[in-house]
Design an enzyme around this catalytic site. Structure first.
Site, short mmCIF file in Angstrom:
data_model
loop_
_atom_site.label_atom_id
_atom_site.label_comp_id
_atom_site.label_asym_id
_atom_site.label_seq_id
_atom_site.Cartn_x
_atom_site.Cartn_y
_atom_site.Cartn_z
N LYS A 1 -11.03 -0.97 10.17
CA LYS A 1 -11.07 -2.23 9.43
C LYS A 1 -11.35 -3.42 10.35
CE LYS A 1 -7.77 -0.42 6.03
NZ LYS A 1 -8.64 -0.18 4.88
N HIS B 1 0.86 -1.17 0.00
CA HIS B 1 0.00 0.00 0.00
C HIS B 1 0.91 1.23 0.00
CE1 HIS B 1 -2.79 3.00 1.69
NE2 HIS B 1 -3.78 2.19 1.39
#
Length: 405
Positions: A225, A122
């Site tokens: 998350k 990422h």
């Protein structure tokens, strides 16, 4: 025991919504998970019953807020098997946790040192270490992946050297769902004397995390998350590493003594937590972990794998659809492209049918370039998703194929 998905879904108010006249099918869990009523209640209860700053107030509300706040730290420490509560540092999310570590590492790196990351990073991990190397003169090395999206473990070992000072890698690829063998790779890096950080943003919600068993030095993740609030995250670090880590921010809370000429820093965890924290977020994250802990991790894993298996079967039966990321060990993420269709158009048509997915490069532009795609459409599953929703997803995909043909 198997997971009672209907009972789980009933605890998420948002899942009863309709979108564009259709029942919501929420399949964007790798971006953020929805919140159970228990988390919503914890946030409301904090603001209505004990809203106050922590540690500083000589009154009842501050004392109660402080107890909840520090109890939450203990909850997180237990969840990830930290050796002590002080190893849990509150951040705004994974990105801040990685930056906190990189800020300290960049002060210690020198020309000739090497930092290793992977092709599947990422941007929060890749760009952070890229910039740390530019500031310090260290060399950034990239571990390649196979076409399947699986990390090239042989290449990882070949790139390790006596100059390797730091290794950063994702527990799970956000774009592909690939699960990396982090324990094995951490052991190899530690044998070279390197420090190791695991980006746990995608891994923390899909199985038990034991930072002591992994053997890493840092593990970072985000609350949102993990069924918790946005704006709160955790950096775990081994006490002996964190205890003399360079301070990240300076200001209130992290100070021991101050004069006009000099300052000294407090003890962990305060020395790395300057300023008024996200108290409600911390309490909400603890509520999310307590809520999730009522379920058997093996049952959650089996359910998510059943969803992925069915989605993969349907994908393989869909003309013109190509799965991007076919590593044998994955979480419930299905990234795909369709011949002649842009992922953004696919996402738009699915949204009109009430199906929420993510499209684009998933903050992984170099990975998309490596895989020779402009981006992907990504469906990501969690414990409240159903097999019926997988079927609905592919009905919507087939409609999109016809409309875009």
């Amino acid at each position: 025991m198997s997971l009672d998905v209907a009972s789980v879904r009933a605890q998420f108010p948002i899942l009863s919504r309709q979108v564009n006249g259709q029942p919501l099918v929420y399949l964007d869990n790798a971006a953020t998970t929805q919140k159970p009523q228990a988390v919503i209640d914890a946030l409301v209860d904090y603001y209505t019953q004990c809203n106050s700053n922590v540690h500083r107030g000589a009154h009842f509300l501050s004392d109660e807020a402080t107890k909840r706040y520090e109890n939450a730290r203990a909850t997180v420490a237990h969840y990830i098997n930290a050796s002590r509560n002080e190893e849990v540092i509150w951040t705004s999310g994974t990105t801040e946790g990685i930056n906190l570590v990189a800020n300290g590492v960049a002060q210690r790196l020198k020309p000739g040192d090497e930092v290793m990351v992977t092709e599947m990073e990422h941007h929060a991990d890749l760009v952070t270490w890229q910039q740390a190397c530019k500031r310090s003169g260290a060399t950034l090395k990239i571990v390649p992946i196979h076409d399947s999206g699986e990390l090239n473990v042989d290449a990882f070992h070949e790139l390790l050297s006596d100059n390797t000072a730091f290794v950063a890698m994702p527990h799970v690829s956000n774009a592909l769902g690939t699960i990396n063998p982090i324990k094995q790779l951490t052991a190899a890096a530690k044998a070279k004397g390197a420090l190791v950080l695991i980006d746990g943003a995608q891994g923390v919600a899909h199985g038990a995390i034991d930072v002591q068993d992994i053997g890493c030095d840092f593990y970072a993740f985000s609350g949102h998350k993990l069924f918790g609030p946005t704006g709160i995250g955790v950096l775990w670090g081994r006490y002996e590493v964190l205890n003399d880590w360079p301070v990240w921010l300076v200001g209130g809370e992290m100070i021991a003594t101050v004069t006009y000429q000099n300052s000294t820093w407090g003890e962990l965890p305060n020395r790395l937590e300057a300023g008024t924290p996200n108290i409600a977020g911390v309490i909400g994250l603890a509520a999310a972990i307590e809520w999730l802990s009522q379920f058997n991790a093996a049952d959650i894993w089996a359910h998510e794998q059943a969803l992925l298996t069915r989605a993969t079967e349907l994908a393989e039966q869909t003309e013109g659809l190509k799965i991007i990321g076919t590593a044998p060990n994955k979480i419930g993420v299905l990234s795909f492209v369709i011949d002649g269709s842009h992922p953004a158009d696919i996402g738009f048509i699915l949204d009109k049918q009430g199906v929420a997915i993510r499209t684009g490069d998933h903050c992984a532009q170099p990975l998309m370039k490596r895989l020779n795609v402009p981006g992907t459409a990504r469906a990501s599953f969690t414990l409240y998703n159903t097999l019926d929703e997988v079927e609905t997803l592919f009905k919507a995909i087939n409609k999109a194929r016809m409309m875009l043909a």
